[in-house]
Design an enzyme around this catalytic site. Structure first.
Site, PDB file in Angstrom:
ATOM      1  CG  ASP A 325      59.582 -12.059  54.175  1.00  0.00           C
ATOM      2  OD1 ASP A 325      60.713 -12.364  54.444  1.00  0.00           O
ATOM      3  OD2 ASP A 325      59.126 -13.331  54.585  1.00  0.00           O
ATOM      4  CD  GLU A 328      65.853 -12.183  50.957  1.00  0.00           C
ATOM      5  OE1 GLU A 328      64.971 -13.003  50.413  1.00  0.00           O
ATOM      6  OE2 GLU A 328      65.608 -11.720  52.008  1.00  0.00           O
ATOM      7  CG  ASP A 438      64.006 -16.286  58.854  1.00  0.00           C
ATOM      8  OD1 ASP A 438      63.403 -15.424  59.130  1.00  0.00           O
ATOM      9  OD2 ASP A 438      63.572 -16.992  57.748  1.00  0.00           O
TER      10      ASP A 438
END
Ligand code: MIG
Length: 667
Positions: A325, A328, A438
């Protein structure tokens, strides 16, 4: 002889992103005219123009041209009519107004129904895909730097172009078989007892389940590769206890490493120069969950090897799957920018804030997270080459997942490890799948999920799925039921929700029996799902396809984006609106409707090609069997390991025996 050809054009001096694995492709010669332009011949003639001066690629789109691709994005399957940025973003608002989500999948297919070609732009920085946004008839692809490899795929059918991309960039990741089971997740599970309660909730009702996910609270102070000893007193024993119930625990790993004296990952990273550095050579200080963190330099192969080996801490405890997670990477703030912000706020403190001052003040706080300027503050050691992060931004999640994947190949040789990531780039599909991040408990996000699946499949991300039931916002029982009726066909099938939202484990709702029927139906379909997935993975094909790939000249089929093909045998037409007990379905050919209430309770009806209004109560799933095809079903079991892949029942439609090839293995 393959059904596709690939041509390569090297523009400027591109970095080797690691996306491409095919060897021996040499760039074609090209000669730019005095204005810096040249054009490339495609199925549409000398149509693709490269303008080295204005740094763009352009293509005149004929009226009937469809544009597919871009993998994980917002909007429909045909990407025409909007502008998309490849710029991996921690973006929790998946609204149609946005331009970027978590991924950069720079692959397009241009198809007018008769001829087509594909293109892949191997460029790790920001790319702007203006697909008829500025001018409805013009595709323009813009760059900050004209350094990239452009690959053109020629073939007769879109599916061949997809195959070409896979030939170029490698075979898709294959997860363990149990990863095709159902998984429960929630941000907020903190202790072993809470996870036990989830298992119990499912077991008591006899609802099949294979995975329970562990979100960030299992860690000690959000430190990667640690397990909180108070909440999990004997972690390996707990992992085993769950396995004895047929459940795999799947922990999350975050990109940022907490700065803390005595924490081995931090200390080793500092000592060996494995973290991303600022211009002055010091380690970048950013903040994410654990407070201040450093970012591992996954682009450096030594750092990658080191970080990858850390997963062993958890695999040694019996863990066989992970999700990566915040890669980015997401940044809450950087230390440097925060200082600037405080200084500016001090400045404003004694001034009267007029409207501009007020906006400036508010903007200072709002823009501390994921600030584009922060991505220019740090550098990578890309195996000897110093590169500023923003130039290779879209590789970060890919290389984090690659770190894990390469380590699994070294350390867990004969085993498949479950791995999926939030951020991605083409090439990462060799090392893991993705989840779509999300989303919200919104009906429109069920449709978004339907649109994303074929696009992800085109770009090689076969093992993928969305947070079923919705991550943000409060779910409702009917929304969850309808979403399950989509996700039960996606390889990754996970119910996940955010801290503070309504709890959405299936056992919390009223009609538990229907939920149970749906999950059992998924398990009954696993021999089919696994078979079709594996065939797609091994033959560089797609597991989920848009109708247009199969019924290419049928205009209605091309424009039908809320029905998708799952494997070779079936089409699904999910109900994705609230308070609806049916929907219109377009059949491109005669099909057999299977209206499932459970794996052993369903109606069969042969329907002619054309439009039909089909009833589907909340507890009913619509599956359409294609002529000449067979759908195998097994008897559900409590988990994938207990499923019988041999004694199957078959539903056929105008199909000769033998028209289905079952693939199975030990997983
Ligand atoms: O800032 O780990 O997309 O699935 O539950 C939020 C907590 C961080 C974002 C992930 C989500 C996960 C959450 N994470």
């Amino acid at each position: 002889m393959e059904d596709y050809q690939i041509r390569k054009f090297t523009i400027g001096k591109p970095l080797n992103t690691g996306a491409v694995v095919m060897e021996g492709l040499v760039s074609e010669d090209f000669k730019a005219d005095e204005k810096g332009c040249f054009s490339i011949n495609t199925a549409f003639g000398e149509s693709l123009c490269i303008d080295l001066t204005s740094k763009e690629i352009s293509f005149n789109m004929p009226e009937d041209l469809y544009v597919y691709g871009l993998g994980e994005t917002i909007r429909g399957i045909n990407k025409r009519g909007w502008q998309y940025f490849s710029n991996n973003s921690d973006e929790p608002h998946h609204e149609e107004a946005k331009r970027s989500l978590y991924a950069a999948h720079n692959f397009l297919i241009l198809d007018d129904g008769k001829k087509c070609f594909g293109l892949f732009i191997d460029h790790p920085g920001k790319v702007d895909f203006d697909i008829g946004y500025t001018d409805p008839d013009l595709l323009t692809i813009r760059f900050e730097d004209m350094d990239f490899d452009l690959y053109i795929f020629d073939g007769k059918e879109p599916a061949e172009l997809v195959k070409g991309l896979r030939g170029l960039t490698g075979r898709s990741y294959i997860p363990p078989k149990w990863a095709f089971g159902y998984g429960q997740s929630r941000w907020g599970y903190k202790t072993a007892d809470e996870l036990r309660a989830v298992a119990k909730g499912y077991k008591e009702l006899g609802i099949p389940i294979d995975m329970i996910y562990m979100d960030i609270d299992y860690m000690q102070d959000f430190k990667d590769f640690t397990v909180n000893p108070e909440r999990f007193p004997d972690f390996p024993a707990f992992v085993q206890e769950m396995k004895d119930q047929g459940i795999h625990l799947v922990p999350i790993i975050d990109a940022g490493v907490k700065m803390e004296e005595g924490y081995d990952v931090y200390e080793e990273g500092v000592k060996n120069d494995f973290f991303c550095k600022k211009e002055d050579g010091t380690n970048l200080v950013a903040a994410v969950w654990p407070g201040k963190v450093h970012f591992p330099d996954f682009l450096n192969s030594k750092a990658r090897e080191w970080f990858g080996d850390k997963y062993k801490v958890l695999t040694d405890a019996g863990i066989e799957g992970f999700w990566n997670d915040m890669n980015e990477p997401a940044i809450f703030y950087t230390e440097d920018h925060l200082k600037e912000v405080f200084a500016e706020i001090k400045n404003l403190e004694n001034k009267e804030l007029d409207i501009w001052g007020f906006f400036q003040f508010r903007g200072l706080i709002e823009t501390i997270a994921n600030n584009p300027e922060d991505y220019k503050r740090f550098y990578h050691d890309f195996d000897g080459v110093k590169v500023r992060h923003d130039k290779v931004h879209n590789l970060y999640g890919f290389y984090m997942t690659r770190a894990a994947g390469e380590a699994f190949e070294r350390n867990n040789k004969d085993k498949r490890i479950l791995m999926f990531s939030r951020a991605s780039y083409i090439g990462m599909h060799r090392y893991g799948g993705v989840w779509t991040g999300d989303n919200m408990s919104w009906w429109s996000h069920i449709l978004l999920n339907i649109w994303q699946m074929p696009s992800l499949n085109m770009t090689g991300f076969l093992y993928s799925g969305a947070d079923t039931g919705g991550f943000g916002c409060d779910t409702t029982e009917d929304l969850l039921m309808r979403w399950i009726q989509v996700s039960m066909f996606t390889p990754l099938f996970r119910n996940h929700s955010a801290l503070g939202t309504r709890e959405q484990e299936l056992y919390r709702f009223k009609d538990m029996n229907s939920f149970k029927n749906m999950i059992e139906l998924r398990y009954a379909l696993i021999p089919y799902i696994y078979s079709e997935f594996m065939k797609a993975a091994l033959n560089d094909g797609m597991y989920i396809k848009p109708l247009s790939f199969e019924y290419r000249t049928d205009k209605r089929a091309r424009e039908t984006e809320d029905q998708i093909l799952v494997g070779d045998s079936i089409m699904i037409a999910p109900v994705y609106q609230q308070n609806k007990t049916g929907r219109y379905v377009y059949l491109p050919e005669d099909m057999k409707l299977l209206r499932f209430r459970s794996y052993n309770d369903f109606d069969e009806e042969e329907l002619p090609a054309g439009d039909h209004y089909i009833n589907a109560n909340l507890n009913e799933v619509l599956v359409f069997l294609r002529p000449g095809h067979i759908l195998p079903l097994t008897t559900p079991a409590q988990n994938v390991a207990a499923l019988n892949f041999r004694d199957l029942s078959y539903i056929g439609y105008k199909a000769a025996p033998g028209s289905f090839t079952l693939y199975t293995d030990e997983g």
